[in-house]
Motif scaffolding. Structure first.
Motif, PDB file in Angstrom:
ATOM      1  N   VAL A   1      65.948 148.799  94.653  1.00 39.09           N
ATOM      2  CA  VAL A   1      65.822 149.831  93.772  1.00 39.09           C
ATOM      3  C   VAL A   1      65.227 149.094  92.197  1.00 39.09           C
ATOM      4  CG1 VAL A   1      66.812 151.621  92.172  1.00 39.09           C
ATOM      5  CG2 VAL A   1      67.428 151.392  94.808  1.00 39.09           C
TER       6      VAL A   1
ATOM      7  N   TYR B   1      74.425 154.606  96.015  1.00 44.52           N
ATOM      8  CA  TYR B   1      72.905 154.743  96.117  1.00 44.52           C
ATOM      9  C   TYR B   1      72.185 153.552  96.558  1.00 44.52           C
ATOM     10  CZ  TYR B   1      68.640 156.334  94.125  1.00 44.52           C
ATOM     11  OH  TYR B   1      67.152 156.707  93.990  1.00 44.52           O
TER      12      TYR B   1
ATOM     13  N   THR C   1      69.907 154.285  99.831  1.00 44.10           N
ATOM     14  CA  THR C   1      68.674 154.334  99.971  1.00 44.10           C
ATOM     15  C   THR C   1      67.912 153.172 101.105  1.00 44.10           C
ATOM     16  OG1 THR C   1      68.522 152.669  98.224  1.00 44.10           O
ATOM     17  CG2 THR C   1      68.097 155.032  97.726  1.00 44.10           C
TER      18      THR C   1
ATOM     19  N   TRP D   1      70.849 163.921  93.148  1.00 42.42           N
ATOM     20  CA  TRP D   1      70.552 163.523  94.566  1.00 42.42           C
ATOM     21  C   TRP D   1      71.962 163.528  95.539  1.00 42.42           C
ATOM     22  CZ3 TRP D   1      73.587 159.182  95.887  1.00 42.42           C
ATOM     23  CH2 TRP D   1      73.525 158.734  97.223  1.00 42.42           C
TER      24      TRP D   1
ATOM     25  N   ARG E   1      71.959 165.206  98.984  1.00 44.03           N
ATOM     26  CA  ARG E   1      72.416 164.678 100.215  1.00 44.03           C
ATOM     27  C   ARG E   1      73.873 165.093 100.973  1.00 44.03           C
ATOM     28  NH1 ARG E   1      71.706 161.555 104.484  1.00 44.03           N
ATOM     29  NH2 ARG E   1      72.915 159.669 104.658  1.00 44.03           N
TER      30      ARG E   1
END
Length: 514
Positions: free
Chosen positions: A42, A34, A38, A137, A141
């Motif tokens: 985060v 993740y 991104t 998510w 994706r």
């Protein structure tokens, strides 16, 4: 400098300087993927909540601290940059992610390389368990990458076929068949190229397998066009040809069919795919009929179908520019614009701005504004639109919305499979969500009085996707527009009774000055 690579196609794997890092923490792997995807910091509370959604804030943050410690023990203290509020991959790390390499290859048109990089589905067979936010998510994706993989493979099949490398075209077509086994378009591409490569026995096996799939899953037989591929007289030029033209840095896919004194550019609704539209028998009949009335021009707007997947929200102005680009490439100086549903606003914008290039404007089941306001009650309220959009995205991958768009075809198994396949090939849930959110906010009412070309507005009385009031509004605000109410409830032009639609279009074309 530490060099890390992350494999996201298939079960995730992390390597440091070429050596695998054995991290026995599913949630740790999920977090590292993740963070890599991104490409930014985060928040710790976001990571904690995503990994332990059912735990209290304090418990989740404590578990996150322990997990980060174990990640650093396995990968090295220098792998992450952690402070009191955020987590990210350390800026000093040389990080390579296969999904990023794949998308970069697609962006620069290296579609064969992209096909080699995409070896499996995104995070295939992997879930951190008990992390619905991460799973959601990953789903979006995965679908976005899958859509780009389909597009890349389609382009490679076209290029290899055009170059006469039929064996390579067949190999890539086989991957398309694996992605969508019920698509006769992909099945035909595979069978065609196997025949052209001289491997008739393999082509026969593929036809037999396709026949079984269509029979068992849809209860239908292959179309005559598919069966004819095994004819010794197979031609290499009997399939529609897709061309590409660049404009605004975007490659647009378009086709030209038929001939005649008029050009007819058809811009469909929110999704399109210039090759898969020919797979549905009712749609093929309509397109073939239009191609007898003039030279038919089809294209996929940016971000959709076979055109470049750049951005999620092509605006009305951008699509109008794409119309100009395609007309230039087709050598068209005066055309009739046929805008269906969401395709109407861009046609309106182009007609208002370039009347010298437009012989006439036809709007079918279209509207001037994406959502309702006090002075425009002919669309869904924004909140209703958002609920419909969430449902559409949730059902993506299946025949989403067909009961609304084409009630006459809703019980047709072949039509349902075709629509589901077209959706998957044309876009992804995340991309279509952005596009339809932009359409929700669209408003071209101010352009309607500027349209000076002959205009025909067609709308079915019981259309449930776009109510007939939207069509009446268009006709009443465009000077001298002719409005025709048609019987039926189908939103799609090719569904239901086609003859009244064809008759009205034919009469309108005949009335235009040459």
């Amino acid at each position: 400098m530490a060099r890390f690579s992350i494999r996201t196609f298939g079960y995730p794997e992390i390597r440091r300087d070429g050596e695998p890092c054995r991290l026995p923490l599913r949630k740790g792997l999920a977090l590292l993927v993740y963070l890599a995807e991104t490409k930014s910091a985060v928040a710790r509370e976001v990571a904690a909540t995503m990994s332990w959604p059912d735990s209290s804030e304090g418990v989740a943050r404590g578990r996150l601290r322990r997990m980060l410690h174990r990640i650093q023990l396995t990968l090295g203290d220098d792998c992450l940059s952690i402070d009191r509020s955020t987590i990210r991959w350390a800026p000093s790390v040389d990080l390579e992610v296969d999904s990023a390499l794949f998308e970069a290859a697609c962006d620069r048109g290296a579609f064969e390389l992209a096909g080699r990089l995409q070896t499996d589905e995104f995070l295939a067979g992997f879930t951190p368990n008990g992390c619905p936010q991460f799973d959601e998510w990953a789903f979006f994706r995965r679908e976005a990458l899958r859509g780009r993989a389909v597009q890349a493979l389609e382009r490679v099949v076209q290029d290899k076929n055009a170059a006469g490398d039929y064996a390579a075209a067949a190999a890539h077509a086989a991957r398309l068949v694996a992605l969508d086994p019920l698509s006769e378009v992909y099945g035909r591409a595979l069978i065609r190229n196997l025949m052209l490569a001289g491997d008739r026995s393999a082509a026969e096996r593929q036809l037999d397998a396709l026949t079984v799939r269509l029979r068992d899953e849809l209860g239908v037989a292959p179309e005559p066009e598919t069966l004819a591929l095994l004819s010794p007289a197979l031609r290499t030029d009997d399939a529609p040809t897709t061309h590409y033209v660049a404009g605004d840095g975007v490659h647009l896919a378009f086709q030209i069919h038929g001939a005649g004194p008029l050009d007819i550019l058809l811009l469909p609704g929110f999704v399109s795919h210039v090759e898969r539209v020919w797979e549905e028998p009712h749609c093929r009949v309509l397109l073939s009929t239009l191609a007898t009335m003039g030279r038919l021009i089809l294209f996929d707007r940016r971000g959709i179908g076979l055109s470049d997947r750049v951005g999620f929200s092509p605006s009305v102005a951008a699509t109008a520019r794409d119309i100009a680009t395609v007309l230039d490439a087709a050598g068209s100086r005066r055309t009739v614009l046929l805008g269906a549903s969401e395709g109407g606003p861009a046609c309106i914008a182009f007609a208002a701005e370039h009347p010298e290039r437009v012989a006439g404007l036809i709007l079918f089941a279209s509207l001037a504004k994406g959502s309702a306001t006090a002075d425009y009650p002919h669309a869904l309220q924004a909140a209703q639109y958002d609920r419909w959009l969430r449902q559409l995205v949730t059902e993506w991958g299946g025949p989403a919305g067909i009961e609304t768009f084409a009630p006459s075809l809703a019980g047709d198994a072949q039509a349902r499979a075709w629509w589901a396949g077209l959706l998957r090939a044309a876009s992804s849930p995340g991309a279509i969500k952005g596009l339809l959110e932009a359409f929700r906010d669209m408003d071209v009412r101010q352009l309607l009085p500027l349209v000076s070309v002959p205009t025909l507005v067609l709308h079915r009385r019981r259309d449930r996707a776009v109510v007939i009031g939207a069509g009446r509004h268009l006709a009443s605000h465009i000077r001298d527009a002719r409005f025709v109410e048609l019987e039926g409830a189908d939103h799609w032009m090719f569904a239901g009774e086609q003859q009244p639609v064809i008759a009205e279009i034919g009469a309108f074309l005949a009335s235009l000055p040459m």
